[in-house]
Design a protein around this motif. Structure first.
Motif, PDB file in Angstrom:
ATOM      1  N   ASN A   1       0.950  -1.092  -0.031  1.00 53.01           N
ATOM      2  CA  ASN A   1      -0.035  -0.036  -0.043  1.00 53.01           C
ATOM      3  C   ASN A   1       0.888   1.383   0.025  1.00 53.01           C
ATOM      4  O   ASN A   1       1.537   1.317   1.068  1.00 53.01           O
ATOM      5  CB  ASN A   1      -0.892   0.004   1.419  1.00 53.01           C
ATOM      6  CG  ASN A   1      -1.566   1.292   1.270  1.00 53.01           C
ATOM      7  OD1 ASN A   1      -1.551   2.286   0.757  1.00 53.01           O
ATOM      8  ND2 ASN A   1      -2.161   1.443   2.384  1.00 53.01           N
TER       9      ASN A   1
ATOM     10  N   CYS B   1       0.994   3.414   3.216  1.00 56.15           N
ATOM     11  CA  CYS B   1       1.361   2.679   4.193  1.00 56.15           C
ATOM     12  C   CYS B   1       2.886   2.812   4.468  1.00 56.15           C
ATOM     13  O   CYS B   1       3.344   3.650   5.485  1.00 56.15           O
ATOM     14  CB  CYS B   1       0.777   1.464   4.343  1.00 56.15           C
ATOM     15  SG  CYS B   1       1.308   0.432   5.795  1.00 56.15           S
TER      16      CYS B   1
ATOM     17  N   CYS C   1       1.460  -5.160   5.180  1.00 57.36           N
ATOM     18  CA  CYS C   1       2.026  -5.221   6.539  1.00 57.36           C
ATOM     19  C   CYS C   1       0.844  -6.025   7.321  1.00 57.36           C
ATOM     20  O   CYS C   1       1.294  -6.671   8.132  1.00 57.36           O
ATOM     21  CB  CYS C   1       1.999  -3.664   6.998  1.00 57.36           C
ATOM     22  SG  CYS C   1       0.581  -2.815   6.969  1.00 57.36           S
TER      23      CYS C   1
HETATM   24 ZN   LIG Z   1       0.382  -1.474   5.042  1.00 61.03          ZN
END
Ligand SMILES: [Zn+2]
Length: 203
Positions: A158, A161, A177
């Motif tokens: 992402n 992120c 993650c």
């Molecule tokens: Zn992430």
């Protein structure tokens, strides 16, 4: 990172990765942030954490010095990890940032009583001082760096992120993650995109 997410999110799978993930990228690490991480990752007991929090008032100089060292270690680790991810050379000065902590946290492991019944390995620093709090982080980072190209270091797919994690999946193809946090968000976004495409195709 979404500000509503609980802090810190310990999703890295290795202490050094959780530490780097907990350090803000665009601002400085705060004393509260550092101690919250120490407690969440069980480097400091809740009781020790409370004592440490009070230190910023009782001995601001000592607190400030540890905070600076933590920030330096975090920066060194982040730079080294980024370089590893991009298959670039790790600069000597980043290594020095890790070695600096390893050096001052000379000590040994010994068994300590947890609750009078169980025993746990605890790091005992040779000298007093607060640097020992960073010893395990530096050690964990040094282990990952020394794994070199064998290290299963990843960054979350992402783009919003950016958390580091250690891929211990059997297929070695973990992308997020956390499936619950970023994986699902991405699935939802892909679904919305497909849905929008289908709609525009019908129109
Ligand atoms: Zn992430």
């Amino acid at each position: 990172m979404n500000s509503t997410d609980p802090f810190p999110r310990l999703l890295g799978g290795r202490l050094a990765l959780d530490f780097v993930n907990a350090i803000p990228v665009t601002s400085d690490l705060s004393w509260e942030g550092l101690i919250t991480f120490m407690q969440a990752s069980q480097i400091a007991t809740p009781e020790r954490g409370r004592e440490l929090l009070a230190l910023s008032h009782s001995d601001p100089q000592a607190a400030d010095e540890l905070l600076r060292k933590a920030q330096r270690l975090g920066n060194a680790l982040r730079n080294a990890l980024e370089a590893m991810l991009h298959k670039q050379k790790i600069a000597r000065e980043w290594i020095e940032g890790v070695n600096e902590i390893l050096r001052i946290t000379e000590g040994h492991d010994e068994l300590g009583s947890v609750d009078g019944r169980e025993w746990a390995l605890e790091f005992v620093a040779r000298e007093g001082g607060l640097e020992w709090l960073l010893a395990a982080v530096a050690r964990s980072g040094a282990e990952i760096i020394s794994e070199g190209t064998r290290a299963r270091l990843r960054v979350c797919a992402n783009p919003g992120c950016g958390l580091f994690f250690y891929d211990t999946s059997r297929t070695r193809r973990r992308r997020w993650c956390s499936m619950a946090v970023c994986g699902n968000r991405s699935k939802v976004a892909a679904f919305a995109r497909r849905h929008a495409l289908a709609r525009s195709a019908r129109a």
